[in-house]
Design a protein around this motif. Structure first.
Motif, PDB file in Angstrom:
ATOM      1  N   ILE A 154      20.931  68.051  40.465  1.00  0.00           N
ATOM      2  CA  ILE A 154      20.147  68.139  39.244  1.00  0.00           C
ATOM      3  C   ILE A 154      20.692  67.048  38.351  1.00  0.00           C
ATOM      4  O   ILE A 154      21.844  67.103  37.901  1.00  0.00           O
ATOM      5  CB  ILE A 154      20.266  69.518  38.568  1.00  0.00           C
ATOM      6  N   TYR A 155      19.873  66.017  38.103  1.00  0.00           N
ATOM      7  CA  TYR A 155      20.368  64.781  37.503  1.00  0.00           C
ATOM      8  C   TYR A 155      19.545  64.396  36.278  1.00  0.00           C
ATOM      9  O   TYR A 155      18.313  64.476  36.291  1.00  0.00           O
ATOM     10  CB  TYR A 155      20.303  63.653  38.536  1.00  0.00           C
ATOM     11  N   THR A 156      20.241  63.984  35.234  1.00  0.00           N
ATOM     12  CA  THR A 156      19.588  63.515  34.013  1.00  0.00           C
ATOM     13  C   THR A 156      19.735  62.003  33.919  1.00  0.00           C
ATOM     14  O   THR A 156      20.858  61.485  33.914  1.00  0.00           O
ATOM     15  CB  THR A 156      20.209  64.169  32.764  1.00  0.00           C
ATOM     16  N   ASP A 157      18.621  61.276  33.868  1.00  0.00           N
ATOM     17  CA  ASP A 157      18.694  59.824  33.837  1.00  0.00           C
ATOM     18  C   ASP A 157      18.958  59.325  32.419  1.00  0.00           C
ATOM     19  O   ASP A 157      19.106  60.111  31.468  1.00  0.00           O
ATOM     20  CB  ASP A 157      17.426  59.196  34.431  1.00  0.00           C
ATOM     21  N   GLY A 160      16.899  60.612  29.558  1.00  0.00           N
ATOM     22  CA  GLY A 160      16.965  62.033  29.254  1.00  0.00           C
ATOM     23  C   GLY A 160      16.109  62.904  30.143  1.00  0.00           C
ATOM     24  O   GLY A 160      16.081  64.128  29.970  1.00  0.00           O
ATOM     25  N   THR A 162      15.221  64.996  33.432  1.00  0.00           N
ATOM     26  CA  THR A 162      16.007  65.698  34.442  1.00  0.00           C
ATOM     27  C   THR A 162      15.183  65.853  35.713  1.00  0.00           C
ATOM     28  O   THR A 162      14.025  66.289  35.671  1.00  0.00           O
ATOM     29  CB  THR A 162      16.441  67.081  33.929  1.00  0.00           C
ATOM     30  N   THR A 163      15.780  65.486  36.848  1.00  0.00           N
ATOM     31  CA  THR A 163      15.090  65.558  38.131  1.00  0.00           C
ATOM     32  C   THR A 163      15.939  66.306  39.139  1.00  0.00           C
ATOM     33  O   THR A 163      17.159  66.424  38.994  1.00  0.00           O
ATOM     34  CB  THR A 163      14.776  64.156  38.677  1.00  0.00           C
ATOM     35  N   ASP A 164      15.277  66.807  40.172  1.00  0.00           N
ATOM     36  CA  ASP A 164      15.926  67.506  41.278  1.00  0.00           C
ATOM     37  C   ASP A 164      15.882  66.576  42.488  1.00  0.00           C
ATOM     38  O   ASP A 164      14.796  66.249  42.972  1.00  0.00           O
ATOM     39  CB  ASP A 164      15.188  68.820  41.557  1.00  0.00           C
ATOM     40  N   ARG A 198      26.322  62.282  34.575  1.00  0.00           N
ATOM     41  CA  ARG A 198      24.966  62.754  34.322  1.00  0.00           C
ATOM     42  C   ARG A 198      24.502  63.796  35.327  1.00  0.00           C
ATOM     43  O   ARG A 198      23.372  64.271  35.237  1.00  0.00           O
ATOM     44  CB  ARG A 198      23.994  61.567  34.341  1.00  0.00           C
ATOM     45  N   GLN A 200      24.129  67.264  36.430  1.00  0.00           N
ATOM     46  CA  GLN A 200      24.211  68.574  35.794  1.00  0.00           C
ATOM     47  C   GLN A 200      24.655  69.652  36.781  1.00  0.00           C
ATOM     48  O   GLN A 200      25.411  70.551  36.437  1.00  0.00           O
ATOM     49  CB  GLN A 200      22.836  68.955  35.201  1.00  0.00           C
TER      50      GLN A 200
END
Length: 230
Positions: A154-157, A160, A162-164, A198, A200
């Motif tokens: 779970i990543y925030t670029d 801002g 957020t992608t899986d 970044r 999460q």
């Protein structure tokens, strides 16, 4: 790579392998031809290194084999101590602890007159920026890299969002106290760099990704070279 270094590298690869490695895979990892590998294997057999091989199965190093101890020079010891000090300052807690243990073992193993080289080295890493905290256990990430397990991130670029992502982890890169996870992203079908600060959430999946890590790393290096050229 000189031949002596290549022979040593073959032994190191086989020592770390948990299953037989084919000649083709060894040649690809060392970036040499198959005929060169066969000549190297003949030389290792001549030196009575206990490597066995079977057609269609691969090469394996006997479990009981151990390389003779190396006599280290003062410069070699200082290089090892400097590297361990840098790891202790930059790596995750478990790897930093291992680096400190390495320094203790080196100081105990070397002759008395060389101990100051390890314990009071003339070179020392210094950082002026604080290390960024991460939300996951880096030991799990390093385990996934070694064992080729796929990851769910779970990543925030930087914008801002957020992608899986599903990622094949290949490498942890460090640049100016910023750590990056280098991997193949299934979502983007391409190599990607993820700032670990970044991330999460990080979950190690049960499935391993296909192919050899060394081959994927070579592909990443070639992709980076093309980007720099363009």
């Amino acid at each position: 790579m000189r031949r002596t270094e290549r022979l040593f590298q073959i032994i190191q690869i086989l020592r770390s392998a948990r299953a037989p490695i084919t000649g083709r895979d060894l040649a690809d990892e060392l970036e040499i031809s198959l005929s060169t590998l066969y000549r190297d294997m003949a030389e290792l057999h001549a030196q009575r290194i206990p490597i066995t091989g079977e057609a269609g199965v691969g090469y394996i190093l006997d479990d009981g084999y151990d390389m003779p101890p190396l006599m280290l020079t003062a410069d070699e010891l200082e290089a090892a101590a400097l590297g361990a000090s840098w790891v202790a300052a930059e790596a995750d807690p478990s790897l930093a602890r291992a680096a400190r243990d390495l320094v203790s073992k080196l100081s105990a193993a070397v002759p008395k007159e060389l101990r100051p080289v390890v314990l009071d080295a003339s070179s020392k890493p210094i950082q002026t920026r604080a290390r960024v905290a991460e939300r996951f256990d880096s030991a799990l990430l390093r385990h996934a890299i070694r064992e080729r397990y796929r990851l769910q991130l779970i990543y925030t670029d930087r914008d801002g969002a957020t992608t899986d992502r599903i990622v094949w982890p290949l490498l942890i890169a460090l640049l100016n106290r910023t750590r990056y996870l280098v991997g193949w992203c299934e979502t983007k079908a391409d190599y990607r760099h993820f700032k670990t600060q970044r991330v999460q959430e990080l979950r190690v999946l049960a499935e391993k990704y296909p192919g050899r890590r060394a081959v994927l790393l070579k592909g990443w290096e070639e992709a980076m070279a093309k980007r720099h050229q363009s």
